[in-house]
Every structure is written in structure tokens, then in C-alpha cells.
Design a protein around this motif. Structure first.
Motif, mmCIF file in Angstrom:
data_model
loop_
_atom_site.group_PDB
_atom_site.id
_atom_site.type_symbol
_atom_site.label_atom_id
_atom_site.label_comp_id
_atom_site.label_asym_id
_atom_site.label_seq_id
_atom_site.Cartn_x
_atom_site.Cartn_y
_atom_site.Cartn_z
ATOM 1 N N LYS A 1 3.753 -2.467 -0.420
ATOM 2 C CA LYS A 1 5.090 -1.929 -0.164
ATOM 3 C C LYS A 1 5.832 -2.826 0.818
ATOM 4 O O LYS A 1 5.253 -3.338 1.774
ATOM 5 C CB LYS A 1 4.995 -0.511 0.398
ATOM 6 N N GLN B 1 10.787 -0.241 1.955
ATOM 7 C CA GLN B 1 10.186 0.933 1.316
ATOM 8 C C GLN B 1 9.459 1.807 2.335
ATOM 9 O O GLN B 1 9.573 3.046 2.303
ATOM 10 C CB GLN B 1 9.216 0.495 0.216
ATOM 11 N N LYS B 2 8.727 1.178 3.239
ATOM 12 C CA LYS B 2 8.000 1.931 4.263
ATOM 13 C C LYS B 2 8.968 2.694 5.171
ATOM 14 O O LYS B 2 8.734 3.847 5.527
ATOM 15 C CB LYS B 2 7.108 0.985 5.078
ATOM 16 N N ASN B 3 10.077 2.046 5.548
ATOM 17 C CA ASN B 3 11.061 2.702 6.409
ATOM 18 C C ASN B 3 11.728 3.880 5.697
ATOM 19 O O ASN B 3 11.973 4.931 6.302
ATOM 20 C CB ASN B 3 12.117 1.700 6.866
ATOM 21 N N LYS B 4 12.031 3.712 4.419
ATOM 22 C CA LYS B 4 12.641 4.792 3.652
ATOM 23 C C LYS B 4 11.703 5.997 3.574
ATOM 24 O O LYS B 4 12.135 7.146 3.711
ATOM 25 C CB LYS B 4 12.978 4.305 2.239
ATOM 26 N N GLU B 5 10.413 5.727 3.338
ATOM 27 C CA GLU B 5 9.441 6.825 3.263
ATOM 28 C C GLU B 5 9.305 7.528 4.608
ATOM 29 O O GLU B 5 9.177 8.765 4.672
ATOM 30 C CB GLU B 5 8.085 6.292 2.783
ATOM 31 N N MET B 6 9.354 6.770 5.698
ATOM 32 C CA MET B 6 9.261 7.363 7.034
ATOM 33 C C MET B 6 10.462 8.261 7.304
ATOM 34 O O MET B 6 10.327 9.387 7.802
ATOM 35 C CB MET B 6 9.167 6.265 8.089
ATOM 36 N N PHE C 1 12.314 9.725 5.051
ATOM 37 C CA PHE C 1 12.237 10.881 4.169
ATOM 38 C C PHE C 1 11.301 11.937 4.743
ATOM 39 O O PHE C 1 11.604 13.138 4.705
ATOM 40 C CB PHE C 1 11.752 10.436 2.785
ATOM 41 N N ARG C 2 10.177 11.507 5.321
ATOM 42 C CA ARG C 2 9.231 12.457 5.897
ATOM 43 C C ARG C 2 9.844 13.176 7.104
ATOM 44 O O ARG C 2 9.625 14.361 7.329
ATOM 45 C CB ARG C 2 7.931 11.743 6.285
ATOM 46 N N LYS D 1 12.170 15.824 5.898
ATOM 47 C CA LYS D 1 11.423 16.972 5.386
ATOM 48 C C LYS D 1 10.731 17.745 6.502
ATOM 49 O O LYS D 1 10.042 18.736 6.263
ATOM 50 C CB LYS D 1 10.396 16.515 4.353
ATOM 51 N N ARG E 1 8.340 16.567 8.582
ATOM 52 C CA ARG E 1 6.928 16.228 8.810
ATOM 53 C C ARG E 1 6.854 15.203 9.935
ATOM 54 O O ARG E 1 7.556 14.192 9.914
ATOM 55 C CB ARG E 1 6.303 15.648 7.547
ATOM 56 N N TYR F 1 5.072 12.520 11.109
ATOM 57 C CA TYR F 1 4.069 11.467 10.888
ATOM 58 C C TYR F 1 4.431 10.274 11.772
ATOM 59 O O TYR F 1 5.590 9.953 11.971
ATOM 60 C CB TYR F 1 4.073 11.000 9.436
#
Length: 234
Positions: free
Chosen positions: A214, A218-223, A225-226, A229, A231, A233
Motif C-alpha cells: 500500500k 492509501q495508508k493515510n486514507k484508511e487511517m 476513515f477509521r 468511524k 475507531r 487505531y
């Protein structure tokens, strides 16, 4: 194999009275020889025999996990020295790699490591004297080996991963003539090439798809998003 899938899915019992390797398709699994890249070269596998035929095949694997049987030595009634020279000649023709000690590495039936009452050296020791370094640590489990070979000939998705050069005539002949016998066992006849094929195939690991790395974006977008939501993490 398709037969095992039918048995597990629908409770249908397999009739072990026919050809063992029914997945074998001569039009698909047998191919015209081509120049194999040296980086594909992998192992030589041997099933020893003096009175019975000695079978040796040269195996290569491409970067997609497809196995190619690229050369064959199959002969009966000859000495270890004769077979060693024949194997070395084929290796020289192919440009096959040697081991760290300058000898040719090969897999061999573990029974070749035993000394007989009439001999001072085992078959493995004799091969070593003539330049072949044999590894006897092979998996000889019959049913596991047969199922592994079946999965390479044709897997559950209908894909073939085993291709045999058409000049390996004895291996092709043995596959076509290998049938189930009594007690749910294959008939023990003309199976020397098939034995060392199993030894090699059992060294192959299941190929797992490689997950793409990744990117930082992509990693920043997932972070993010979490976090949205709710979460927590790190």
C-alpha cells in the motif's frame, strides 16, 4: 481433484478402478521443448535402480509457479557410475547449476541411503563418489503425493501447473499406464518416474498471492476513515 470434490460435496464414493492420474491431458500437459531460462532451473529427482530402471528428471519452475519437466534419463541394468556420467552429460548440455561443493545436487529415494549386506557403500555414497550429491530427505507419503501431483496436472479451477516436455517419453508413458489396483492402491508396476515426480512435487509449497504494498496515501486514507468511524487505531 474433481473426484475428491464430488466425494466431499455430494457424498459420492470414488471408484478407484481406473487411471490414477485421470487429470492428465496429453494435449495440455505435454508441450514442445523450448529453451528454459536458467533462473527457472530447480531440482533433479532420482528413483534409483540397477536391475530395474533408474529414472531421473530435471525440473524447472517459472515465476508463476508452473513446473516444467525439461529432461529425462531412464535406463535399466547399468552401474551407478554409468548413470552418474549420463546425468552429468545432460546437466552439461542444459547448463545446469552445481552445488557449493562442485557436485550436482539431486533428490533421491531414502532407501538409497541404506547399505546392503553385500556392499560397503550405499547408493547415495556411490553417487557422491561420482559427483552427484543426493538428498534422501524426501516425502514418500503415497496418497499425499498422488493428490499433490493431481492438483498440478489440473486443479479444482481447471488450471494446469505441470508441463512435461514431449521428449520425456517414459514419464508420459508411466502416467498414461498408471492404474488403481487392489486395496485402494495403485498397481506397483512401471512407476519409477512417477515416484521421483512425487518426491519433487512434494517439495513445492502452496503458492499464495502476494498482496501489493500500500502507498502512503492509501495508508493515510484508511487511517482517516477509521477515525471517522470512531475507531481509535494507532
Amino acid at each position: 481433484s474433481e473426484e475428491e470434490l464430488q466425494s466431499r460435496r455430494y457424498g459420492k464414493f470414488v471408484n478407484n478402478g481406473g487411471q490414477v492420474y485421470c487429470e492428465f491431458d496429453e494435449n495440455g500437459n505435454v508441450i514442445t521443448p523450448f529453451d528454459v531460462p536458467h533462473e527457472w532451473y530447480e531440482k533433479i529427482s532420482i528413483d534409483p535402480g540397477l536391475k530395474n530402471p533408474l529414472s531421473a528428471h530435471w525440473y524447472a519452475t517459472d515465476f508463476d509457479g508452473n513446473v516444467f519437466v525439461v529432461a529425462e534419463h531412464y535406463e535399466a541394468g547399468k552401474s551407478v557410475e554409468y548413470h552418474s556420467n549420463a546425468i552429468k552429460n545432460i546437466c552439461e548440455r542444459l547448463g545446469w547449476q552445481k552445488g557449493f561443493n562442485g557436485k550436482i545436487d539431486a533428490l533421491i529415494d531414502s532407501a538409497a541411503g541404506q547399505r546392503t549386506l553385500n556392499g560397503t557403500k550405499s547408493v547415495v555414497e556411490l553417487f557422491f563418489d561420482f559427483g552427484i550429491n543426493c538428498n534422501t530427505k524426501v516425502n514418500k507419503d503415497l496418497f499425499s503425493g498422488i493428490n499433490r501431483v493431481k492438483s498440478f496436472l489440473k486443479n479444482a479451477q481447471g488450471e494446469s501447473k505441470l508441463y512435461i516436455f514431449k521428449n520425456c517419453v517414459n514419464l508420459i508413458r508411466e502416467i498414461k499406464g498408471y492404474f488403481w489396483g487392489n486395496d485402494d492402491l495403485p498397481t506397483k508396476k512401471d512407476d519409477h518416474a512417477l515416484d521421483e515426480l512425487r518426491y519433487y512435487i512434494m517439495t513445492k509449497q502452496n503458492i499464495k498471492p502476494i498482496k501489493p504494498e500500500k502507498s502512503i496515501i492509501q495508508k493515510n486514507k484508511e487511517m482517516l476513515f477509521r477515525k471517522i468511524k470512531g475507531r481509535n487505531y494507532l
